[in-house]
Scaffold this motif. Structure first.
Motif, short mmCIF file in Angstrom:
data_model
loop_
_atom_site.label_atom_id
_atom_site.label_comp_id
_atom_site.label_asym_id
_atom_site.label_seq_id
_atom_site.Cartn_x
_atom_site.Cartn_y
_atom_site.Cartn_z
N GLY A 1 1.62 -27.62 -11.27
CA GLY A 1 2.71 -26.80 -10.73
C GLY A 1 4.05 -27.48 -10.86
O GLY A 1 5.06 -26.84 -11.20
N ALA A 2 4.09 -28.78 -10.64
CA ALA A 2 5.35 -29.52 -10.74
C ALA A 2 5.84 -29.59 -12.19
O ALA A 2 7.04 -29.48 -12.44
CB ALA A 2 5.16 -30.93 -10.17
N ILE A 3 4.92 -29.75 -13.12
CA ILE A 3 5.30 -29.78 -14.54
C ILE A 3 5.88 -28.43 -14.93
O ILE A 3 6.94 -28.35 -15.57
CB ILE A 3 4.10 -30.15 -15.43
CG1 ILE A 3 3.66 -31.59 -15.16
CG2 ILE A 3 4.44 -29.95 -16.91
CD1 ILE A 3 2.29 -31.94 -15.72
N ALA A 4 5.20 -27.35 -14.53
CA ALA A 4 5.69 -26.00 -14.84
C ALA A 4 7.04 -25.73 -14.17
O ALA A 4 7.96 -25.19 -14.80
CB ALA A 4 4.67 -24.95 -14.41
N ALA A 5 7.17 -26.12 -12.91
CA ALA A 5 8.43 -25.92 -12.19
C ALA A 5 9.56 -26.68 -12.86
O ALA A 5 10.68 -26.17 -12.99
CB ALA A 5 8.27 -26.36 -10.73
N SER A 6 9.28 -27.88 -13.30
CA SER A 6 10.29 -28.70 -13.98
C SER A 6 10.68 -28.09 -15.32
O SER A 6 11.86 -28.02 -15.67
CB SER A 6 9.77 -30.12 -14.17
OG SER A 6 9.52 -30.73 -12.93
N ALA A 7 9.69 -27.63 -16.08
CA ALA A 7 9.97 -27.01 -17.38
C ALA A 7 10.78 -25.73 -17.20
O ALA A 7 11.71 -25.46 -17.97
CB ALA A 7 8.66 -26.74 -18.11
N ALA A 8 10.45 -24.95 -16.17
CA ALA A 8 11.21 -23.73 -15.89
C ALA A 8 12.65 -24.07 -15.50
O ALA A 8 13.59 -23.39 -15.92
CB ALA A 8 10.53 -22.93 -14.78
N SER A 9 12.81 -25.11 -14.72
CA SER A 9 14.15 -25.55 -14.33
C SER A 9 14.96 -26.01 -15.53
O SER A 9 16.15 -25.70 -15.63
CB SER A 9 14.05 -26.69 -13.32
OG SER A 9 13.33 -26.27 -12.19
N SER A 10 14.32 -26.72 -16.42
CA SER A 10 14.99 -27.17 -17.63
C SER A 10 15.47 -25.97 -18.46
O SER A 10 16.59 -25.97 -18.97
CB SER A 10 14.04 -28.05 -18.45
OG SER A 10 14.66 -28.49 -19.62
N ILE A 11 14.62 -24.97 -18.57
CA ILE A 11 15.02 -23.75 -19.30
C ILE A 11 16.22 -23.10 -18.63
O ILE A 11 17.19 -22.72 -19.29
CB ILE A 11 13.83 -22.77 -19.41
CG1 ILE A 11 12.83 -23.29 -20.43
CG2 ILE A 11 14.31 -21.35 -19.77
CD1 ILE A 11 11.53 -22.51 -20.50
N ALA A 12 16.18 -22.97 -17.31
CA ALA A 12 17.29 -22.34 -16.59
C ALA A 12 18.59 -23.10 -16.82
O ALA A 12 19.64 -22.49 -17.07
CB ALA A 12 16.96 -22.25 -15.11
N HIS A 13 18.53 -24.42 -16.74
CA HIS A 13 19.73 -25.22 -16.97
C HIS A 13 20.24 -25.06 -18.40
O HIS A 13 21.45 -24.92 -18.63
CB HIS A 13 19.45 -26.71 -16.69
CG HIS A 13 19.36 -27.02 -15.24
ND1 HIS A 13 20.46 -27.18 -14.42
CD2 HIS A 13 18.28 -27.21 -14.44
CE1 HIS A 13 20.08 -27.45 -13.20
NE2 HIS A 13 18.76 -27.48 -13.17
N ASN A 14 19.34 -25.08 -19.38
CA ASN A 14 19.74 -24.94 -20.78
C ASN A 14 20.30 -23.56 -21.06
O ASN A 14 21.30 -23.43 -21.78
CB ASN A 14 18.56 -25.23 -21.70
CG ASN A 14 18.20 -26.70 -21.73
OD1 ASN A 14 19.03 -27.56 -21.44
ND2 ASN A 14 16.96 -26.99 -22.05
N LYS A 15 19.69 -22.51 -20.51
CA LYS A 15 20.19 -21.14 -20.73
C LYS A 15 21.58 -20.99 -20.12
O LYS A 15 22.45 -20.33 -20.71
CB LYS A 15 19.23 -20.11 -20.13
CG LYS A 15 17.88 -20.04 -20.80
CD LYS A 15 17.91 -19.20 -22.04
CE LYS A 15 16.50 -18.95 -22.56
NZ LYS A 15 16.51 -18.22 -23.81
N GLN A 16 21.80 -21.60 -18.96
CA GLN A 16 23.11 -21.53 -18.32
C GLN A 16 24.15 -22.24 -19.19
O GLN A 16 25.26 -21.74 -19.39
CB GLN A 16 23.06 -22.16 -16.92
CG GLN A 16 24.40 -22.16 -16.19
CD GLN A 16 24.88 -20.78 -15.85
OE1 GLN A 16 24.09 -19.86 -15.65
NE2 GLN A 16 26.19 -20.61 -15.80
N LYS A 17 23.80 -23.39 -19.71
CA LYS A 17 24.72 -24.15 -20.56
C LYS A 17 25.08 -23.34 -21.81
O LYS A 17 26.25 -23.27 -22.19
CB LYS A 17 24.07 -25.48 -20.96
CG LYS A 17 24.94 -26.35 -21.83
CD LYS A 17 24.24 -27.64 -22.18
CE LYS A 17 25.09 -28.47 -23.12
NZ LYS A 17 24.40 -29.67 -23.56
N ILE A 18 24.10 -22.72 -22.43
CA ILE A 18 24.34 -21.91 -23.62
C ILE A 18 25.25 -20.72 -23.29
O ILE A 18 26.19 -20.42 -24.03
CB ILE A 18 23.01 -21.43 -24.24
CG1 ILE A 18 22.27 -22.63 -24.85
CG2 ILE A 18 23.23 -20.33 -25.28
CD1 ILE A 18 20.82 -22.35 -25.20
N ALA A 19 25.00 -20.07 -22.16
CA ALA A 19 25.83 -18.93 -21.75
C ALA A 19 27.26 -19.36 -21.50
O ALA A 19 28.21 -18.66 -21.90
CB ALA A 19 25.23 -18.28 -20.50
#
Length: 183
Positions: free
Chosen positions: A149-167
């Motif tokens: 769960g922690a690995i998935a939560a971390s990977a999801a967080s990384s995606i959210a941060h990267n998508k925000q940066k791209i936007a």
């Protein structure tokens, strides 16, 4: 005394082997990432989620937590812990929070959004987390369900941060004057 020298490749390979032996595939974790993020990003792909999982698993702090948690689960499988710890881990005692604390060491790498993602997954227990969490099976997964769960939560967080940066970068480019003059 022999001088200690860590081989990072061996650590990563051991983590990969133990995840596989305990029935966890990277795609299982990527599906959890998709579950967390698909409502926010309609163009998100499983491949992108898998790449984010790989990025998280490449971190030494994560590898250390995975190896530690799986080893404790294995010792509980074999009945090699002393009571009452053996009983607590073997039965995934509700008030034994060390499994979550170890998992939070992974989530901590990715900030507060990782904590909320982890809490949600820990409560809902979707996908592979629910399978690992089932009690009474042949293997103890007291630590591993939280680690996944922690690995998935971390990977999801990384995606959210990267998508925000791209936007933000896209919005900044669109806001720039096209004639080269500065405002």
């Amino acid at each position: 005394m022999k001088k200690y020298s860590l081989d990072s490749r061996k650590v990563e390979q051991a983590m990969n082997d133990w995840l596989h032996k305990r029935g966890v595939q990277r795609t299982d974790i990527a599906e959890l990432v998709m579950y967390l993020q698909q409502g926010y990003y309609s163009d998100l792909t499983l491949e992108e989620c898998l790449a984010s999982v790989e990025k998280v698993l490449a971190k030494r702090e994560v590898q250390n937590a995975v190896l530690t948690g799986i080893q404790l689960d294995l010792l509980a499988d074999q009945g090699k812990l002393f009571s009452p710890l053996q009983d607590m881990i073997e039965n995934d005692e509700g008030l034994y929070g060390c499994d979550e604390v170890l998992a939070l060491s992974i989530v901590n790498v990715y900030g507060s959004i990782g904590f909320t993602n982890f809490g949600y997954l820990d409560k809902v227990k979707p996908g592979i987390i629910g399978k690992l969490n089932k009690k009474g099976g042949p293997m103890v997964h007291t630590f591993l369900d939280d680690i996944v769960g922690a690995i998935a939560a971390s990977a999801a967080s990384s995606i959210a941060h990267n998508k925000q940066k791209i936007a933000e970068e896209k919005n900044a480019q669109q806001a720039e004057p096209s004639d080269g003059s500065e405002i």
